[in-house]
Write a protein that holds these residues in place. Structure first.
Motif, mmCIF file in Angstrom:
data_model
loop_
_atom_site.group_PDB
_atom_site.id
_atom_site.type_symbol
_atom_site.label_atom_id
_atom_site.label_comp_id
_atom_site.label_asym_id
_atom_site.label_seq_id
_atom_site.Cartn_x
_atom_site.Cartn_y
_atom_site.Cartn_z
ATOM 1 N N ARG A 497 -16.526 -124.992 68.214
ATOM 2 C CA ARG A 497 -16.256 -124.149 67.015
ATOM 3 C C ARG A 497 -15.505 -122.687 67.717
ATOM 4 N N VAL A 498 -14.421 -122.618 66.624
ATOM 5 C CA VAL A 498 -13.599 -121.632 66.945
ATOM 6 C C VAL A 498 -13.854 -120.489 65.710
ATOM 7 N N SER A 499 -14.054 -118.952 66.064
ATOM 8 C CA SER A 499 -14.435 -118.299 65.065
ATOM 9 C C SER A 499 -13.045 -117.843 64.495
ATOM 10 N N PRO A 500 -12.931 -117.828 63.134
ATOM 11 C CA PRO A 500 -11.728 -117.287 62.480
ATOM 12 C C PRO A 500 -11.155 -115.607 62.824
ATOM 13 N N ARG A 501 -9.907 -115.575 63.169
ATOM 14 C CA ARG A 501 -9.440 -114.450 63.135
ATOM 15 C C ARG A 501 -9.410 -113.348 62.006
ATOM 16 N N GLY A 502 -9.743 -112.166 62.432
ATOM 17 C CA GLY A 502 -9.927 -111.129 61.306
ATOM 18 C C GLY A 502 -8.713 -110.857 60.764
ATOM 19 N N LYS A 503 -8.371 -110.194 59.888
ATOM 20 C CA LYS A 503 -7.217 -109.569 59.396
ATOM 21 C C LYS A 503 -6.714 -108.610 60.226
ATOM 22 N N GLN A 504 -5.165 -108.951 60.456
ATOM 23 C CA GLN A 504 -4.706 -107.983 61.257
ATOM 24 C C GLN A 504 -4.020 -106.772 60.491
ATOM 25 N N GLU A 505 -4.214 -105.547 61.144
ATOM 26 C CA GLU A 505 -3.648 -104.357 60.442
ATOM 27 C C GLU A 505 -2.288 -104.300 60.265
ATOM 28 N N GLU A 506 -1.730 -103.833 59.512
ATOM 29 C CA GLU A 506 -0.321 -103.552 59.430
ATOM 30 C C GLU A 506 0.320 -102.770 60.401
ATOM 31 N N PRO A 507 1.316 -103.099 61.223
ATOM 32 C CA PRO A 507 2.015 -102.100 62.139
ATOM 33 C C PRO A 507 2.330 -100.967 61.623
ATOM 34 N N GLU A 508 2.129 -99.703 62.270
ATOM 35 C CA GLU A 508 2.542 -98.464 61.663
ATOM 36 C C GLU A 508 4.200 -98.538 61.416
ATOM 37 N N SER A 509 4.781 -99.124 62.430
ATOM 38 C CA SER A 509 6.305 -99.146 62.146
ATOM 39 C C SER A 509 6.931 -99.883 60.976
ATOM 40 N N LEU A 510 6.231 -100.849 60.571
ATOM 41 C CA LEU A 510 6.549 -101.656 59.348
ATOM 42 C C LEU A 510 6.309 -100.871 58.207
ATOM 43 N N GLY A 511 5.166 -99.926 58.080
ATOM 44 C CA GLY A 511 5.127 -99.103 56.955
ATOM 45 C C GLY A 511 5.925 -98.065 56.988
ATOM 46 N N ALA A 512 6.406 -97.479 58.004
ATOM 47 C CA ALA A 512 7.527 -96.625 58.116
ATOM 48 C C ALA A 512 8.841 -97.004 57.493
ATOM 49 N N LYS A 514 9.285 -99.704 55.461
ATOM 50 C CA LYS A 514 9.095 -99.814 54.228
ATOM 51 C C LYS A 514 9.432 -98.548 53.147
ATOM 52 N N ASP A 515 8.750 -97.300 53.895
ATOM 53 C CA ASP A 515 8.886 -95.912 53.241
ATOM 54 C C ASP A 515 10.350 -95.421 53.381
ATOM 55 N N GLU A 516 11.065 -95.741 54.519
ATOM 56 C CA GLU A 516 12.231 -95.288 54.745
ATOM 57 C C GLU A 516 13.416 -95.871 53.616
ATOM 58 N N ILE A 517 12.877 -97.341 53.491
ATOM 59 C CA ILE A 517 14.078 -98.112 52.562
ATOM 60 C C ILE A 517 13.903 -97.597 51.265
ATOM 61 N N GLU A 518 12.608 -97.314 50.835
ATOM 62 C CA GLU A 518 12.279 -96.804 49.539
ATOM 63 C C GLU A 518 12.829 -95.440 49.159
ATOM 64 N N GLY A 522 15.396 -96.611 47.235
ATOM 65 C CA GLY A 522 14.509 -97.222 45.965
ATOM 66 C C GLY A 522 14.064 -98.473 46.291
ATOM 67 N N THR A 523 13.848 -99.152 45.157
ATOM 68 C CA THR A 523 13.284 -100.630 44.955
ATOM 69 C C THR A 523 14.783 -101.696 44.984
ATOM 70 N N ILE A 524 14.871 -102.546 45.988
ATOM 71 C CA ILE A 524 15.772 -103.300 46.239
ATOM 72 C C ILE A 524 15.608 -104.572 45.696
ATOM 73 N N ASP A 525 16.731 -105.312 44.730
ATOM 74 C CA ASP A 525 16.579 -106.372 44.274
ATOM 75 C C ASP A 525 16.720 -107.665 45.539
#
Length: 598
Positions: A497-512, A514-518, A522-525
């Motif tokens: 039996r393998v325990s399911p992996r928990g939800k991974q936290e979003e990397p800080e760099s990815l959030g940064a 996204k914020d910089e692109i927006e 702004g919102t890109i098609d």
């Protein structure tokens, strides 16, 4: 080498006379210095023949044929490569010659009756083609040629009877089984894609060799797809029969367990005592809470009896559901599949299939047991735990449980490719997956794979790696460092039996990001992202046309392909994308025959 080609080839400068005697003398000196010579008509003829025989059967891209083949071959032979225009014409001539030879070869392998039936697929469909490209058919239905071009999809239980005849290679076409045995799969798929893009009227205007080759390829590929779907359906049916029976019995036993309150409370007390003193002695910690050693022995004996009862109950439910529902689907399925085997160890399974086909036509109420004169193999077909259910006390073999064992054995053999299906693609003869020169150059191919020629050496090394991994796993279990992996039991059998992996936290760099692109844009098609990604990578160039030539400009083709990819990737659909936006393209526009839209 690029410098040499630059000196040898005239540029477009109007101030230089590249036909002067001085320039020709310089070119001759450069050739002599590097050992090159000018190409002749004989060289180009040999190159065309070499391309047509050696490379065109395995390479479809004209760009790669020109760059990687012609130019590289010339440089290897110390011949000055032809001009780019000459190379393009050389490749075109080689491709045309190869396709003509391939069409003649295919035509020679078809009987006159088969040719006539193939022509009948498109005959009469050129009268009224709608905007969607489908030919008109009397009675309001779709032509058989249209049926051949559509995706077969997954076969369902209700479609097992006659599925191969209904949507396969057409009624009674009878293509030779080895029609494309010596043709690469890449080429067969390309010809099939080309045939799918043609209208019946276009096919009728073609010369017979090309028309019949396209139709034969379309029918051949469709037939293999239908055969693969039928094999998938058989495997799913056998699995579903067993799974549903186990789930039904699991539910029954779970409901019975809930009714017995005493056992549930006893298990709770055992768990609490074990958690309270995990390092204590079983006799001192566990025995007192259950009432002594005799109680535990009685529980163990009852659990063993329940396990035997569980398996017996599963067999009973299997027999009931199979005889009442699933059995009626197997006769047409097995009748539509031609099974073969290269391994003598699976000869008993093949013998039982012949026996099964004969008895599936006979209702169970006419005889629950096989005839005493029949030779019914048991070894390699019936597992030990099923022997009591298959063979009664008089030595007679009951048909229903035996058929269930045969189906499970056949399913396992198909999945291991020990038994294969004639006319299939994914479930074909595994020896067809080997290179043509495998037997002659076995040592070369094994060296490329990095594997030893001796099977015993390979097995010993594999066993060593498995033992090492199991030792590490056992050590981790003892130390409690498995990260949640544990040994449990399922249906009385050991289960990792393998325990399911928990939800991974979003990397800080990815959030940064996204914020910089927006912040910047702004919102890109999504279509804009796809477009600029294509501008940077030019991935559209990897799409190869199934046609013999392209007349659509690269810019128009790029725009249409991006719109198609966007429509398919976002699940909007081509029709919805066509009616929205100011791109100037309609749904009926054809993007060039790369096969993306099909």
């Amino acid at each position: 080498m690029a410098a040499i080609s630059g000196w040898l080839k005239p540029n477009t400068s109007p101030s230089t006379n590249w036909q002067s005697k001085a320039i020709q003398r310089h070119q001759g000196e450069i050739r002599a210095a590097y050992g090159f010579r000018a190409n002749t008509e004989e060289d180009q003829e040999r190159l065309a023949q070499w391309l047509a025989v050696e490379l065109c059967p395995v390479e479809l891209s004209r760009e790669r044929l020109a760059a990687a083949a012609v130019v590289a071959r010339c440089r290897n032979d110390l011949i000055e490569p032809p001009a780019p225009g000459q190379v393009g014409r050389l490749v075109g001539r080689a491709v045309k010659e190869f396709e003509a030879r391939c069409c003649r070869m295919t035509l020679d392998r078809l009987t006159h009756a088969t040719r006539s039936r193939l022509d009948d697929l498109v005959a009469g469909d050129d009268g009224a083609e709608g905007q969607d490209g489908e030919g008109a058919v009397s009675g309001g239905g779709r032509s058989h040629f249209t049926e051949l071009k559509t995706d077969p999809g997954g076969a369902g239980p209700g479609e097992s009877a006659g599925g191969g005849e209904q949507a396969g290679a057409g009624p009674g076409i009878e293509l030779p089984t080895d029609l494309f045995a010596d043709v690469s799969e890449k080429l067969v798929d390309a010809w099939r894609a080309r045939a799918s893009k043609e209208y019946p009227a276009n096919l009728e205007r073609m010369k017979p060799p090309r028309r019949l080759t396209l139709l034969a390829t379309l029918c051949h590929v469709r037939q293999t797809e239908i055969t693969d779907s039928l094999v998938d359906l058989f495997i799913q049916l056998v699995l579903k029969t067993n799974t549903r029976a186990e789930r039904k019995v699991d539910k029954e036993l779970t409901n019975e367990l809930k009714k017995i309150r005493g056992k549930e409370g006893m298990l709770l007390r055992v768990a609490e005592a074990a958690l309270a003193e995990p390092s204590g002695v079983v006799r001192r910690v566990i025995y007192p809470v259950v009432g002594g050693e005799k109680t535990l022995k009685a529980l163990a004996a009852e659990a063993a009896a329940n396990e035997a009862r569980y398996k017996a109950r599963v067999r009973t439910v299997l027999r009931s559901s199979y005889s009442a529902h699933w059995r009626r689907m197997l006769s047409p399925l097995l009748r539509g599949l031609e099974l073969k085997c290269n391994n003598t160890a699976y000869r008993p399974v093949m013998d039982t299939i012949d026996l099964l086909k004969r008895y599936l036509e006979q209702p169970i109420n006419e005889g629950a047991f096989f005839d005493a004169a029949e030779t019914v193999p048991l070894e390699g077909v019936v597992p030990e735990q099923w022997r009591a259910a298959v063979v009664d006390e008089k030595g007679r073999i009951e048909r229903i449980p035996y058929e269930l064992c045969v189906l499970v054995a056949l399913r396992d053999a198909l999945r291991r490719r020990e038994i294969w299906v004639v006319g299939a693609n994914r479930w074909r003869n595994p020896e067809d997956d080997l290179p043509a020169d495998f037997e002659d150059n076995r040592d070369v191919h094994y060296a490329a794979l990095g594997q030893p020629l001796d099977a015993g050496e390979f097995i010993t090394a594999l066993q060593g790696r498995l033992r090492t991994s199991l030792d590490r796993f056992e050590k981790s279990l003892a130390e409690g460092t498995t990260g949640g992996v544990a040994i449990a039991r399922k249906h009385g059998e050991p289960w990792i039996r393998v325990s399911p992996r928990g939800k991974q936290e979003e990397p800080e760099s990815l959030g940064a990001i996204k914020d910089e692109i927006e912040r910047r844009w702004g919102t890109i098609d999504l279509l804009d992202i796809l477009k600029y990604a294509e501008f940077d990578t030019d991935f559209i160039a990897e799409f190869t046309s199934v046609a013999t030539r392209e007349v659509t400009s690269k810019e128009v083709l790029r725009r249409r392909l991006l719109l198609v990819l966007f429509a398919l990737g976002t699940n909007m659909g081509i029709k919805r994308v066509a009616v929205t936006g100011k791109h100037g393209e309609s749904e009926a526009t054809r993007c060039g025959g790369c096969g993306t839209c099909s």
